[in-house]
Design a protein around this motif. Structure first.
Motif, PDB file in Angstrom:
ATOM      1  N   ILE A 149       0.839  -1.210   0.000  1.00 55.50           N
ATOM      2  CA  ILE A 149       0.000   0.000   0.000  1.00 55.50           C
ATOM      3  C   ILE A 149       0.868   1.252   0.000  1.00 55.50           C
ATOM      4  CG2 ILE A 149      -1.609   1.361   1.401  1.00 55.50           C
ATOM      5  CD1 ILE A 149      -2.800  -1.418   2.300  1.00 55.50           C
ATOM      6  N   MET A 150       1.825   1.295   0.900  1.00 53.30           N
ATOM      7  CA  MET A 150       2.644   2.509   1.017  1.00 53.30           C
ATOM      8  C   MET A 150       3.552   2.701  -0.202  1.00 53.30           C
ATOM      9  SD  MET A 150       1.225   3.802   3.511  1.00 53.30           S
ATOM     10  CE  MET A 150       2.144   5.312   3.338  1.00 53.30           C
ATOM     11  N   THR A 151       3.962   1.618  -0.835  1.00 49.41           N
ATOM     12  CA  THR A 151       4.738   1.735  -2.072  1.00 49.41           C
ATOM     13  C   THR A 151       3.895   2.365  -3.163  1.00 49.41           C
ATOM     14  OG1 THR A 151       6.165  -0.131  -1.499  1.00 49.41           O
ATOM     15  CG2 THR A 151       6.022   0.455  -3.846  1.00 49.41           C
ATOM     16  N   ARG A 152       2.638   1.931  -3.296  1.00 49.91           N
ATOM     17  CA  ARG A 152       1.743   2.522  -4.298  1.00 49.91           C
ATOM     18  C   ARG A 152       1.511   3.999  -4.014  1.00 49.91           C
ATOM     19  NH1 ARG A 152      -1.643  -1.972  -3.598  1.00 49.91           N
ATOM     20  NH2 ARG A 152      -3.257  -0.656  -2.694  1.00 49.91           N
ATOM     21  N   VAL A 153       1.283   4.333  -2.750  1.00 44.55           N
ATOM     22  CA  VAL A 153       1.033   5.728  -2.381  1.00 44.55           C
ATOM     23  C   VAL A 153       2.278   6.565  -2.662  1.00 44.55           C
ATOM     24  CG1 VAL A 153       0.590   7.276  -0.432  1.00 44.55           C
ATOM     25  CG2 VAL A 153      -0.764   5.195  -0.700  1.00 44.55           C
ATOM     26  N   ARG A 154       3.434   6.084  -2.235  1.00 47.35           N
ATOM     27  CA  ARG A 154       4.679   6.816  -2.472  1.00 47.35           C
ATOM     28  C   ARG A 154       4.944   7.006  -3.971  1.00 47.35           C
ATOM     29  NH1 ARG A 154       9.555   3.638  -1.986  1.00 47.35           N
ATOM     30  NH2 ARG A 154       8.668   2.878  -3.924  1.00 47.35           N
ATOM     31  N   ASP A 155       4.791   5.932  -4.727  1.00 47.19           N
ATOM     32  CA  ASP A 155       5.030   6.031  -6.171  1.00 47.19           C
ATOM     33  C   ASP A 155       4.077   7.025  -6.823  1.00 47.19           C
ATOM     34  OD1 ASP A 155       7.040   4.183  -5.807  1.00 47.19           O
ATOM     35  OD2 ASP A 155       5.953   2.518  -6.761  1.00 47.19           O
ATOM     36  N   HIS A 156       2.827   7.035  -6.386  1.00 46.70           N
ATOM     37  CA  HIS A 156       1.857   8.007  -6.912  1.00 46.70           C
ATOM     38  C   HIS A 156       2.296   9.428  -6.556  1.00 46.70           C
ATOM     39  CE1 HIS A 156      -1.920   9.905  -7.979  1.00 46.70           C
ATOM     40  NE2 HIS A 156      -1.953  10.442  -6.769  1.00 46.70           N
ATOM     41  N   MET A 157       2.710   9.628  -5.309  1.00 47.63           N
ATOM     42  CA  MET A 157       3.151  10.963  -4.887  1.00 47.63           C
ATOM     43  C   MET A 157       4.409  11.391  -5.635  1.00 47.63           C
ATOM     44  SD  MET A 157       2.644  10.861  -0.811  1.00 47.63           S
ATOM     45  CE  MET A 157       1.042  10.863  -0.030  1.00 47.63           C
ATOM     46  N   ARG A 158       5.271  10.447  -5.950  1.00 47.22           N
ATOM     47  CA  ARG A 158       6.529  10.763  -6.642  1.00 47.22           C
ATOM     48  C   ARG A 158       6.312  11.140  -8.112  1.00 47.22           C
ATOM     49  NH1 ARG A 158      11.203  12.176  -4.187  1.00 47.22           N
ATOM     50  NH2 ARG A 158      11.483  11.016  -2.284  1.00 47.22           N
ATOM     51  N   GLN A 160       4.718  13.595  -8.969  1.00 47.78           N
ATOM     52  CA  GLN A 160       4.886  15.049  -8.895  1.00 47.78           C
ATOM     53  C   GLN A 160       6.312  15.292  -8.428  1.00 47.78           C
ATOM     54  OE1 GLN A 160       2.405  17.234  -9.726  1.00 47.78           O
ATOM     55  NE2 GLN A 160       1.327  15.385 -10.340  1.00 47.78           N
ATOM     56  N   PRO A 161       7.059  16.182  -9.076  1.00 49.09           N
ATOM     57  CA  PRO A 161       8.448  16.361  -8.650  1.00 49.09           C
ATOM     58  C   PRO A 161       8.524  16.907  -7.228  1.00 49.09           C
ATOM     59  CG  PRO A 161       7.843  18.023 -10.274  1.00 49.09           C
ATOM     60  CD  PRO A 161       6.681  17.074 -10.151  1.00 49.09           C
ATOM     61  N   PRO A 162       9.490  16.398  -6.442  1.00 51.58           N
ATOM     62  CA  PRO A 162       9.690  16.967  -5.105  1.00 51.58           C
ATOM     63  C   PRO A 162      10.030  18.444  -5.214  1.00 51.58           C
ATOM     64  CG  PRO A 162      11.078  15.032  -5.457  1.00 51.58           C
ATOM     65  CD  PRO A 162      10.430  15.361  -6.767  1.00 51.58           C
ATOM     66  N   ARG A 163       9.793  19.186  -4.143  1.00 53.12           N
ATOM     67  CA  ARG A 163      10.031  20.624  -4.221  1.00 53.12           C
ATOM     68  C   ARG A 163      11.473  20.954  -4.550  1.00 53.12           C
ATOM     69  NH1 ARG A 163       8.334  21.563   2.018  1.00 53.12           N
ATOM     70  NH2 ARG A 163       9.906  20.118   2.590  1.00 53.12           N
ATOM     71  N   SER A 164      12.411  20.101  -4.146  1.00 53.19           N
ATOM     72  CA  SER A 164      13.808  20.396  -4.442  1.00 53.19           C
ATOM     73  C   SER A 164      14.104  20.281  -5.933  1.00 53.19           C
ATOM     74  CB  SER A 164      14.725  19.459  -3.660  1.00 53.19           C
ATOM     75  OG  SER A 164      14.426  18.121  -3.986  1.00 53.19           O
ATOM     76  N   ALA A 165      13.288  19.506  -6.665  1.00 49.62           N
ATOM     77  CA  ALA A 165      13.501  19.344  -8.099  1.00 49.62           C
ATOM     78  C   ALA A 165      12.646  20.287  -8.927  1.00 49.62           C
ATOM     79  CB  ALA A 165      13.207  17.902  -8.510  1.00 49.62           C
ATOM     80  N   ALA A 166      11.686  20.928  -8.291  1.00 49.64           N
ATOM     81  CA  ALA A 166      10.811  21.846  -9.024  1.00 49.64           C
ATOM     82  C   ALA A 166      11.613  23.066  -9.454  1.00 49.64           C
ATOM     83  CB  ALA A 166       9.649  22.266  -8.145  1.00 49.64           C
ATOM     84  N   PRO A 167      11.286  23.618 -10.614  1.00 50.17           N
ATOM     85  CA  PRO A 167      12.013  24.811 -11.065  1.00 50.17           C
ATOM     86  C   PRO A 167      11.876  25.936 -10.050  1.00 50.17           C
ATOM     87  CG  PRO A 167      10.476  24.036 -12.760  1.00 50.17           C
ATOM     88  CD  PRO A 167      10.235  23.219 -11.525  1.00 50.17           C
ATOM     89  N   ARG A 168      12.946  26.655  -9.881  1.00 48.51           N
ATOM     90  CA  ARG A 168      12.913  27.794  -8.967  1.00 48.51           C
ATOM     91  C   ARG A 168      12.106  28.910  -9.588  1.00 48.51           C
ATOM     92  NH1 ARG A 168      19.090  28.161  -6.656  1.00 48.51           N
ATOM     93  NH2 ARG A 168      18.992  26.183  -5.557  1.00 48.51           N
ATOM     94  N   LYS A 169      11.348  29.573  -8.754  1.00 47.09           N
ATOM     95  CA  LYS A 169      10.578  30.726  -9.238  1.00 47.09           C
ATOM     96  C   LYS A 169      11.508  31.924  -9.313  1.00 47.09           C
ATOM     97  CE  LYS A 169       6.275  29.057  -7.328  1.00 47.09           C
ATOM     98  NZ  LYS A 169       5.252  29.217  -6.338  1.00 47.09           N
ATOM     99  N   ARG A 170      11.433  32.580 -10.403  1.00 42.74           N
ATOM    100  CA  ARG A 170      12.274  33.762 -10.584  1.00 42.74           C
ATOM    101  C   ARG A 170      11.612  34.951  -9.910  1.00 42.74           C
ATOM    102  NH1 ARG A 170      16.756  32.626 -13.308  1.00 42.74           N
ATOM    103  NH2 ARG A 170      16.591  31.083 -14.938  1.00 42.74           N
TER     104      ARG A 170
END
Length: 177
Positions: A149-158, A160-170
């Motif tokens: 269950i938690m693997t499915r939930v984690r994979d679904h959440m992943r 979406q890129p983690p905030r550290s990988a999201a483009p920085r706002k200019r």
């Protein structure tokens, strides 16, 4: 008979149904209780935070150096927060940081011998707390289901890129008159 169908997708504006709300609150309470006990154990035995423990553990199990972004993604932590935590660990002699020879924008991080020694000293207590609080009340079948269950939930959440990988706002450039 158990319903094995996936839960229906709800619109973002709709409230959670009672079963969803109950599961959410139970999950969050269990995570909070576990994290509190783990934090206490790590502070008492190693004078480190849970985030610092995660960073040391990831570095200890990495096949080589990791970039700061890889670390931030792995522990799902902000870039600025990770920089602060890495600075504390580096000052304590538990990690090293340096420029990447392949990418001038990247900083490479590695665990030191002292970092490994600290991790080795807190790990038995960490395992004991985790086992007694999380795993002891579960059967083997429970553990299998929880992992799935938690693997499915984690994979679904992943997805979406983690905030550290999201483009920085200019920031808007300010023009002076």
């Amino acid at each position: 008979m158990t319903d094995t169908r996936p839960a229906p997708d709800a619109d973002a504006g709709q409230a959670l149904d009672p079963q969803q709300l109950g599961a959410y609150f139970v999950l969050m309470e269990a995570v909070s209780l576990l994290q509190h006990q783990v934090e206490q154990q790590l502070r008492t035995e190693g004078d480190i935070s849970y985030v610092q423990f995660q960073l040391l553990a990831r570095l200890a199990h990495a096949p080589g150096h990791l970039t700061m972004t890889q670390l931030a993604d792995g522990v799902v932590y902000s870039r600025s927060g990770l920089t602060y935590q890495a600075g504390l660990l580096e000052k304590a002699g538990l990690i090293t940081r340096g420029p990447s020879p392949d990418d001038e924008r990247a900083t490479l991080v590695a665990i030191t011998g002292n970092g490994r020694a600290l991790l080795d000293s807190v790990l038995p207590g960490h395992i004991q707390v985790t086992r007694s609080l999380l795993f002891d009340p579960l059967t083997g079948d429970d553990l299998h289901h929880l992992g799935d269950i938690m693997t499915r939930v984690r994979d679904h959440m992943r997805t979406q890129p983690p905030r550290s990988a999201a483009p920085r706002k200019r920031r808007p450039s300010s023009t002076q008159a």
